[in-house]
Design a protein around this motif. Structure first.
Motif, PDB file in Angstrom:
ATOM      1  N   TRP A   1       0.845  -1.186   0.000  1.00 20.74           N
ATOM      2  CA  TRP A   1       0.000   0.000   0.000  1.00 20.74           C
ATOM      3  C   TRP A   1       0.887   1.245   0.000  1.00 20.74           C
ATOM      4  O   TRP A   1       1.761   1.396   0.854  1.00 20.74           O
ATOM      5  N   TYR A   2       0.631   2.107  -0.987  1.00 21.78           N
ATOM      6  CA  TYR A   2       1.310   3.387  -1.089  1.00 21.78           C
ATOM      7  C   TYR A   2       0.263   4.493  -0.980  1.00 21.78           C
ATOM      8  O   TYR A   2      -0.906   4.316  -1.323  1.00 21.78           O
ATOM      9  N   ARG A   3       0.710   5.663  -0.559  1.00 21.85           N
ATOM     10  CA  ARG A   3      -0.109   6.854  -0.743  1.00 21.85           C
ATOM     11  C   ARG A   3       0.679   7.849  -1.578  1.00 21.85           C
ATOM     12  O   ARG A   3       1.917   7.873  -1.538  1.00 21.85           O
ATOM     13  N   GLN A   4      -0.069   8.617  -2.339  1.00 18.54           N
ATOM     14  CA  GLN A   4       0.559   9.559  -3.264  1.00 18.54           C
ATOM     15  C   GLN A   4       0.036  10.951  -2.993  1.00 18.54           C
ATOM     16  O   GLN A   4      -1.178  11.192  -3.023  1.00 18.54           O
ATOM     17  N   ASP A   5       0.953  11.867  -2.751  1.00 26.41           N
ATOM     18  CA  ASP A   5       0.586  13.258  -2.467  1.00 26.41           C
ATOM     19  C   ASP A   5       1.444  14.185  -3.292  1.00 26.41           C
ATOM     20  O   ASP A   5       2.637  13.908  -3.510  1.00 26.41           O
ATOM     21  N   PRO A   6       0.870  15.292  -3.755  1.00 26.54           N
ATOM     22  CA  PRO A   6       1.639  16.247  -4.560  1.00 26.54           C
ATOM     23  C   PRO A   6       2.898  16.702  -3.827  1.00 26.54           C
ATOM     24  O   PRO A   6       2.849  17.067  -2.652  1.00 26.54           O
ATOM     25  N   GLY A   7       4.012  16.656  -4.535  1.00 26.32           N
ATOM     26  CA  GLY A   7       5.267  17.098  -3.946  1.00 26.32           C
ATOM     27  C   GLY A   7       5.962  16.073  -3.083  1.00 26.32           C
ATOM     28  O   GLY A   7       7.127  16.252  -2.710  1.00 26.32           O
ATOM     29  N   LEU A   8       5.264  15.007  -2.735  1.00 22.55           N
ATOM     30  CA  LEU A   8       5.850  13.977  -1.875  1.00 22.55           C
ATOM     31  C   LEU A   8       6.000  12.641  -2.580  1.00 22.55           C
ATOM     32  O   LEU A   8       6.626  11.719  -2.054  1.00 22.55           O
ATOM     33  N   GLY A   9       5.418  12.523  -3.749  1.00 22.30           N
ATOM     34  CA  GLY A   9       5.546  11.277  -4.497  1.00 22.30           C
ATOM     35  C   GLY A   9       4.783  10.139  -3.864  1.00 22.30           C
ATOM     36  O   GLY A   9       3.843  10.332  -3.097  1.00 22.30           O
ATOM     37  N   LEU A  10       5.202   8.927  -4.178  1.00 19.62           N
ATOM     38  CA  LEU A  10       4.600   7.738  -3.584  1.00 19.62           C
ATOM     39  C   LEU A  10       5.380   7.349  -2.330  1.00 19.62           C
ATOM     40  O   LEU A  10       6.604   7.255  -2.351  1.00 19.62           O
ATOM     41  N   ARG A  11       4.663   7.106  -1.272  1.00 18.99           N
ATOM     42  CA  ARG A  11       5.303   6.687  -0.029  1.00 18.99           C
ATOM     43  C   ARG A  11       4.685   5.374   0.432  1.00 18.99           C
ATOM     44  O   ARG A  11       3.464   5.216   0.432  1.00 18.99           O
ATOM     45  N   LEU A  12       5.555   4.476   0.850  1.00 20.38           N
ATOM     46  CA  LEU A  12       5.118   3.139   1.227  1.00 20.38           C
ATOM     47  C   LEU A  12       4.549   3.153   2.643  1.00 20.38           C
ATOM     48  O   LEU A  12       5.216   3.577   3.594  1.00 20.38           O
ATOM     49  N   ILE A  13       3.341   2.642   2.785  1.00 19.98           N
ATOM     50  CA  ILE A  13       2.677   2.630   4.092  1.00 19.98           C
ATOM     51  C   ILE A  13       2.941   1.296   4.794  1.00 19.98           C
ATOM     52  O   ILE A  13       3.468   1.247   5.896  1.00 19.98           O
ATOM     53  N   TYR A  14       2.526   0.234   4.154  1.00 19.28           N
ATOM     54  CA  TYR A  14       2.704  -1.125   4.679  1.00 19.28           C
ATOM     55  C   TYR A  14       2.905  -2.065   3.505  1.00 19.28           C
ATOM     56  O   TYR A  14       2.488  -1.780   2.391  1.00 19.28           O
ATOM     57  N   PHE A  15       3.511  -3.198   3.794  1.00 18.37           N
ATOM     58  CA  PHE A  15       3.587  -4.240   2.791  1.00 18.37           C
ATOM     59  C   PHE A  15       3.505  -5.607   3.446  1.00 18.37           C
ATOM     60  O   PHE A  15       3.627  -5.731   4.669  1.00 18.37           O
ATOM     61  N   SER A  16       3.295  -6.598   2.608  1.00 22.26           N
ATOM     62  CA  SER A  16       3.115  -7.958   3.103  1.00 22.26           C
ATOM     63  C   SER A  16       3.754  -8.929   2.128  1.00 22.26           C
ATOM     64  O   SER A  16       3.498  -8.848   0.918  1.00 22.26           O
ATOM     65  N   TYR A  17       4.553  -9.839   2.652  1.00 20.13           N
ATOM     66  CA  TYR A  17       5.187 -10.838   1.805  1.00 20.13           C
ATOM     67  C   TYR A  17       4.491 -12.196   1.894  1.00 20.13           C
ATOM     68  O   TYR A  17       4.897 -13.149   1.240  1.00 20.13           O
ATOM     69  N   ASP A  18       3.485 -12.284   2.730  1.00 20.58           N
ATOM     70  CA  ASP A  18       2.815 -13.575   2.864  1.00 20.58           C
ATOM     71  C   ASP A  18       1.517 -13.368   3.623  1.00 20.58           C
ATOM     72  O   ASP A  18       1.324 -12.339   4.283  1.00 20.58           O
ATOM     73  N   VAL A  19       0.679 -14.359   3.568  1.00 21.54           N
ATOM     74  CA  VAL A  19      -0.582 -14.306   4.312  1.00 21.54           C
ATOM     75  C   VAL A  19      -0.283 -14.129   5.796  1.00 21.54           C
ATOM     76  O   VAL A  19       0.641 -14.721   6.342  1.00 21.54           O
ATOM     77  N   LYS A  20      -1.061 -13.273   6.419  1.00 23.61           N
ATOM     78  CA  LYS A  20      -0.967 -12.969   7.840  1.00 23.61           C
ATOM     79  C   LYS A  20       0.352 -12.314   8.229  1.00 23.61           C
ATOM     80  O   LYS A  20       0.651 -12.143   9.416  1.00 23.61           O
ATOM     81  N   MET A  21       1.123 -11.927   7.262  1.00 27.07           N
ATOM     82  CA  MET A  21       2.387 -11.265   7.536  1.00 27.07           C
ATOM     83  C   MET A  21       2.291  -9.813   7.086  1.00 27.07           C
ATOM     84  O   MET A  21       1.692  -9.513   6.063  1.00 27.07           O
TER      85      MET A  21
END
Lengths: 115, 113
Positions: free
Chosen positions: A34-54
């Motif tokens: 999950w990324y969020r994108q804001d003007p002037g800040l680009g895409l920033r990574l919020i959370y990620f997951s490499y597997d179920v329940k992880m």
């Protein structure tokens, strides 16, 4: 073709509401982001997951949580929405297994407005 | 601070003109990606570069990665209104196939007919 589907294109919520953003991918990818994108800040990574329940925190996890109960679905949760969470939210997926030029497959995005 | 710096931030060109967008990193890049985004939509993959000195082309768009793998350029020849949008460069943070990428701010391209 890989398809990453985000449940809503546009969402309007009130401050303090609990917000769920859903993302589903149909290519059996292990990794979801999950990324969020804001003007002037680009895409920033919020959370990620490499597997179920992880789950792992990205660069800006504060105010967010995630859930990955099934491999194909990765949910972003705003426990108590605030106006500074108004943004475009982009979900992406990728695979360890597949050697492909296209590392990240993106959904169409959800434009969230918190009033 | 941004790990990837894009320049210019925005660009307005007349249809038919050539243009170049740059993406610079202070660190060696394991993989460099170019994406295009229409306003309010998701990112569409354009090209990936991995090797120093690599150059790839697709239709009228050419991307290059310098020998040191710290700078990439995206060049559009004979621009058309369909090229308008936001161009973002992204890079792998590690040398694994994780897909955990960092992105530049984006360059907004407007093509005037």
């Amino acid at each position: 073709d890989v398809k990453v589907t985000q449940s809503s294109r546009y969402l309007v919520k009130r401050t303090g509401e609990k917000v769920f953003l859903e993302c589903v991918q149909d290519m059996d990818h292990e990794n979801m982001f999950w990324y969020r994108q804001d003007p002037g800040l680009g895409l920033r990574l919020i959370y990620f997951s490499y597997d179920v329940k992880m789950k792992e925190k990205g660069d800006i996890p504060e105010g967010y949580s995630v859930s990955r109960e099934k491999k194909e679905r990765f949910s972003l949760i705003l426990e108590s929405a605030s106006t500074n969470q108004t943004s475009m939210y982009l979900c992406a997926s990728s695979s360890w297994r597949v050697a492909t030029n296209e590392k990240l497959f993106f959904g169409s995005g959800t434009q969230l407005s918190v009033l | 601070s941004q790990e990837l710096e894009q320049s210019p931030q925005s660009l307005i060109v007349q249809e038919g003109k050539n243009l170049t967008i740059n993406c610079t990193s202070s660190k060696t890049l394991y993989g460099l990606y170019w994406y295009k985004q229409k306003y309010g939509e998701g990112l569409i993959f354009l090209m990936m570069l991995q090797k120093g000195g690599e150059e790839k082309s697709h239709e009228k768009i050419t991307a290059k990665l310098d020998e040191k793998k710290q700078q990439s350029s995206l060049h559009i020849t004979a621009s058309q209104p369909s090229h308008a949008g936001i161009y973002l460069c992204g890079a792998d943070r590690t040398n694994t196939n994780a897909g955990k990428s960092t992105f530049g701010d984006g360059t907004t391209l407007t093509v005037k007919p």
